[in-house]
Enzyme design. Structure first.
Site, mmCIF file in Angstrom:
data_model
loop_
_atom_site.group_PDB
_atom_site.id
_atom_site.type_symbol
_atom_site.label_atom_id
_atom_site.label_comp_id
_atom_site.label_asym_id
_atom_site.label_seq_id
_atom_site.Cartn_x
_atom_site.Cartn_y
_atom_site.Cartn_z
ATOM 1 N N ARG A 98 -85.681 85.096 22.806
ATOM 2 C CA ARG A 98 -85.471 85.502 24.193
ATOM 3 C C ARG A 98 -86.033 86.889 24.466
ATOM 4 N NH1 ARG A 98 -79.588 84.818 25.286
ATOM 5 N NH2 ARG A 98 -80.229 82.664 25.541
ATOM 6 N N TYR A 99 -86.049 87.720 23.454
ATOM 7 C CA TYR A 99 -86.558 89.087 23.589
ATOM 8 C C TYR A 99 -87.869 89.186 22.807
ATOM 9 C CZ TYR A 99 -81.658 90.128 24.800
ATOM 10 O OH TYR A 99 -80.412 90.153 25.364
ATOM 11 N N ARG A 102 -87.148 90.368 18.830
ATOM 12 C CA ARG A 102 -86.081 89.884 17.956
ATOM 13 C C ARG A 102 -85.683 88.460 18.283
ATOM 14 N NH1 ARG A 102 -84.531 93.107 21.927
ATOM 15 N NH2 ARG A 102 -82.398 93.225 22.720
ATOM 16 N N CYS A 111 -67.733 76.802 11.365
ATOM 17 C CA CYS A 111 -67.014 78.079 11.421
ATOM 18 C C CYS A 111 -65.686 77.911 10.701
ATOM 19 C CB CYS A 111 -66.748 78.493 12.861
ATOM 20 S SG CYS A 111 -68.261 78.678 13.816
ATOM 21 N N CYS A 115 -63.188 78.843 17.649
ATOM 22 C CA CYS A 115 -62.600 79.619 18.742
ATOM 23 C C CYS A 115 -62.654 78.770 20.013
ATOM 24 C CB CYS A 115 -63.389 80.896 18.959
ATOM 25 S SG CYS A 115 -63.743 81.750 17.413
ATOM 26 N N CYS A 118 -65.501 79.601 22.539
ATOM 27 C CA CYS A 118 -66.851 79.724 21.981
ATOM 28 C C CYS A 118 -67.963 79.364 22.976
ATOM 29 C CB CYS A 118 -66.988 78.827 20.762
ATOM 30 S SG CYS A 118 -68.618 78.947 20.000
ATOM 31 N N ARG A 120 -70.898 78.529 22.050
ATOM 32 C CA ARG A 120 -71.682 77.425 21.483
ATOM 33 C C ARG A 120 -70.797 76.222 21.202
ATOM 34 N NH1 ARG A 120 -75.111 81.722 18.128
ATOM 35 N NH2 ARG A 120 -76.404 82.411 19.866
ATOM 36 N N ASP A 279 -68.649 83.784 28.786
ATOM 37 C CA ASP A 279 -69.721 82.969 29.362
ATOM 38 C C ASP A 279 -69.138 81.752 30.085
ATOM 39 O OD1 ASP A 279 -71.892 84.522 28.406
ATOM 40 O OD2 ASP A 279 -71.684 83.628 26.419
ATOM 41 N N ASP A 316 -73.939 88.224 29.551
ATOM 42 C CA ASP A 316 -75.075 87.571 28.900
ATOM 43 C C ASP A 316 -75.666 86.547 29.872
ATOM 44 O OD1 ASP A 316 -76.941 87.087 26.944
ATOM 45 O OD2 ASP A 316 -75.512 86.462 25.415
ATOM 46 N N LYS A 321 -79.041 89.987 27.660
ATOM 47 C CA LYS A 321 -77.740 90.630 27.822
ATOM 48 C C LYS A 321 -77.887 91.792 28.797
ATOM 49 C CE LYS A 321 -76.166 89.528 23.166
ATOM 50 N NZ LYS A 321 -77.326 88.748 22.670
HETATM 51 C C1 LIG Z 1 -77.668 88.678 21.499
HETATM 52 C C2 LIG Z 1 -78.963 88.195 21.125
HETATM 53 C C3 LIG Z 1 -79.851 88.997 20.415
HETATM 54 C C4 LIG Z 1 -79.508 90.403 19.999
HETATM 55 O O1 LIG Z 1 -79.326 91.231 21.102
HETATM 56 P P1 LIG Z 1 -78.965 92.781 20.934
HETATM 57 O O2 LIG Z 1 -78.694 93.236 22.325
HETATM 58 O O3 LIG Z 1 -80.146 93.444 20.312
HETATM 59 O O4 LIG Z 1 -77.762 92.869 20.040
HETATM 60 C C5 LIG Z 1 -81.094 88.480 20.124
HETATM 61 N N1 LIG Z 1 -81.451 87.247 20.527
HETATM 62 C C6 LIG Z 1 -80.621 86.455 21.205
HETATM 63 C C7 LIG Z 1 -81.079 85.109 21.627
HETATM 64 C C8 LIG Z 1 -79.346 86.896 21.541
HETATM 65 O O5 LIG Z 1 -78.512 86.100 22.213
HETATM 66 S S1 SF4 Z 2 -67.179 82.169 18.644
HETATM 67 FE FE1 SF4 Z 2 -68.016 80.132 18.190
HETATM 68 S S2 SF4 Z 2 -69.643 80.501 16.713
HETATM 69 FE FE2 SF4 Z 2 -68.343 82.339 16.735
HETATM 70 S S3 SF4 Z 2 -66.834 81.996 15.098
HETATM 71 FE FE3 SF4 Z 2 -65.924 81.291 16.988
HETATM 72 S S4 SF4 Z 2 -66.389 79.100 17.053
HETATM 73 FE FE4 SF4 Z 2 -67.763 80.016 15.564
#
Ligand SMILES: *Cc1c(COP(=O)(O)O)cnc(C)c1O
Ligand code: SF4
Length: 366
Positions: A98-99, A102, A111, A115, A118, A120, A279, A316, A321
């Site tokens: 996305r960036y 990174r 996990c 949670c 979550c 995801r 989210d 996010d 973010k």
């Molecule tokens: C959160 C995230 C990162 C890291 O973001 P930082 O702001 O640098 O901590 C990188 N890629 C994705 C897809 C993310 O969701």
């Molecule tokens: S937030 Fe989602 S991915 Fe993170 S530990 Fe909890 S269940 Fe696992």
């Protein structure tokens, strides 16, 4: 129970049914049947360690709310499966790019505790093909081919559910790529299964420095002696530990709880990094707070406590973010700025005056 200190034992003995859960909390018959109903849609599992932090009688216990399925997960229909569009920003299976510089590499869908809030939720706890070795190595190959990537976030699910040998294989591959500068892990194990942070794991991670870890504590009740020791082992291995919390209604959305959490983290030498607006994921609506809640919390922290106790409040989104805060910059013109401090007092900073004071600055500053 003599193996309680062993993470494999914690994983093997996770609580996944109502009968086992009843050993830790008092459940009414209605609650028990609701848990079964929700469980058929969204997976749940709780380590004996995390369950032992639960309040047997209080249904509003913050540990219970984070880990035990609530019928509200099925009653609220607002929200999306994938509000951050992670699936469409994935050039290789499980890799989110996305960036520019990174990526996030998803290496596990498992996990220790699932949670309830979550992001995801759409795939955690499901056996998804994106976490097989061939998928992970396809992600690593993409990183190898993409020179702009200097920072790799290894995430999941929870990457620390993988055995040391698998983690080491991933690290070795990443370290063979010259342009990868830093490697970081997102893991909740220091909170939900601190037994995972063994000295053996830390020694292995330390071979691949610079390695950073971000973990996920949401409530002061999670800051136990076991968690502090797990964090200490990471720190002793030279791994900086940060924390990302999610702002959750009825759990940590009041200033007293949030301050206790942040101050407790500092005592463990964990640096608060991000506080996320929850989210808009389907099945999590009962945790959502208005945006103002987060803005108010930050306003009640900044200036009132240690500067580095204050996380950035983040919304996010599919475009990244976004840190949000109430502006302290009230006015900006060519020659001055009006700024507001934490108490609401304002001050006008006049820039030309500073610029014109060149003559009294040492030569090096001119
Ligand atoms: C959160 C995230 C990162 C890291 O973001 P930082 O702001 O640098 O901590 C990188 N890629 C994705 C897809 C993310 O969701
Ligand atoms: S937030 Fe989602 S991915 Fe993170 S530990 Fe909890 S269940 Fe696992």
């Amino acid at each position: 129970m003599e193996l309680i200190d062993d993470w494999q034992w914690q994983m093997a003995n996770r609580i996944t049914d109502v009968a086992a859960l009843s050993q830790y909390v008092d459940l009414t018959e209605a609650e028990a049947s609701e848990i079964n109903t929700v469980g058929s849609k969204f997976r749940w599992a709780i380590t004996p360690y995390y369950a032992s932090l639960m309040d047997r009688r209080n249904v509003n216990c913050p540990i219970r709310k984070q880990a035990i399925p609530s019928i509200l997960e099925l009653r609220c229909f607002r929200g999306l499966q994938d509000p951050l569009h992670e699936e469409t920003q994935s050039p290789a299976p499980g890799l989110i790019h996305r960036y520019p510089d990174r990526v996030a590499l998803t290496v596990s869908s498992v996990c220790a505790v699932y949670c309830r809030h979550c992001t995801r939720k759409r795939f955690v706890g499901q056996p998804v093909p994106r976490t097989t070795w061939s998928a992970v190595s396809a992600g690593i190959e993409y990183i190898r081919q993409t020179e702009a990537i200097r920072d790799v976030l290894i995430t999941g699910g929870d990457p620390f559910i993988l055995p040391d040998e698998r983690l080491e294989r991933i690290l070795k591959e990443l370290r063979s790529i010259d342009h990868v500068e830093i490697i970081r892990f997102g893991t909740r194990t220091p909170c939900t299964m601190p037994q995972r942070i063994t000295t053996k794991l830390c020694d292995m991670l330390a071979k691949y420095h610079p390695v950073w870890v971000n973990t996920h504590f949401n409530h002061p009740r999670e800051l136990t002696e076991e968690a502090a020791q797990a964090v200490d082992r990471l720190l002793r291995a030279g791994i900086p530990v940060g924390n990302q919390s999610v702002l959750l209604r009825g759990i940590n959305d009041d200033i007293d709880t949030m301050k206790k959490l942040l101050h407790g983290l500092l005592k463990m030498r964990v640096r608060p990094y991000y506080l996320y607006q929850c989210d808009p994921v389907i099945g999590t609506e009962h945790f959502w707070t208005p945006l103002e809640t987060g803005l108010d919390l930050i306003d009640q922290l900044q200036g009132y406590t240690t500067g580095f106790a204050v996380p950035q409040f983040i919304v996010d989104s599919p475009i990244g973010k976004i840190p949000v805060s109430r502006s302290r910059l009230l006015e900006l013109t060519e020659d001055h700025a009006v700024l507001r401090n934490y108490e609401g007092k304002t001050i006008t900073i006049s820039y030309p005056m500073q610029l014109h004071s060149h003559s009294i600055l040492p030569a090096a500053c001119q």
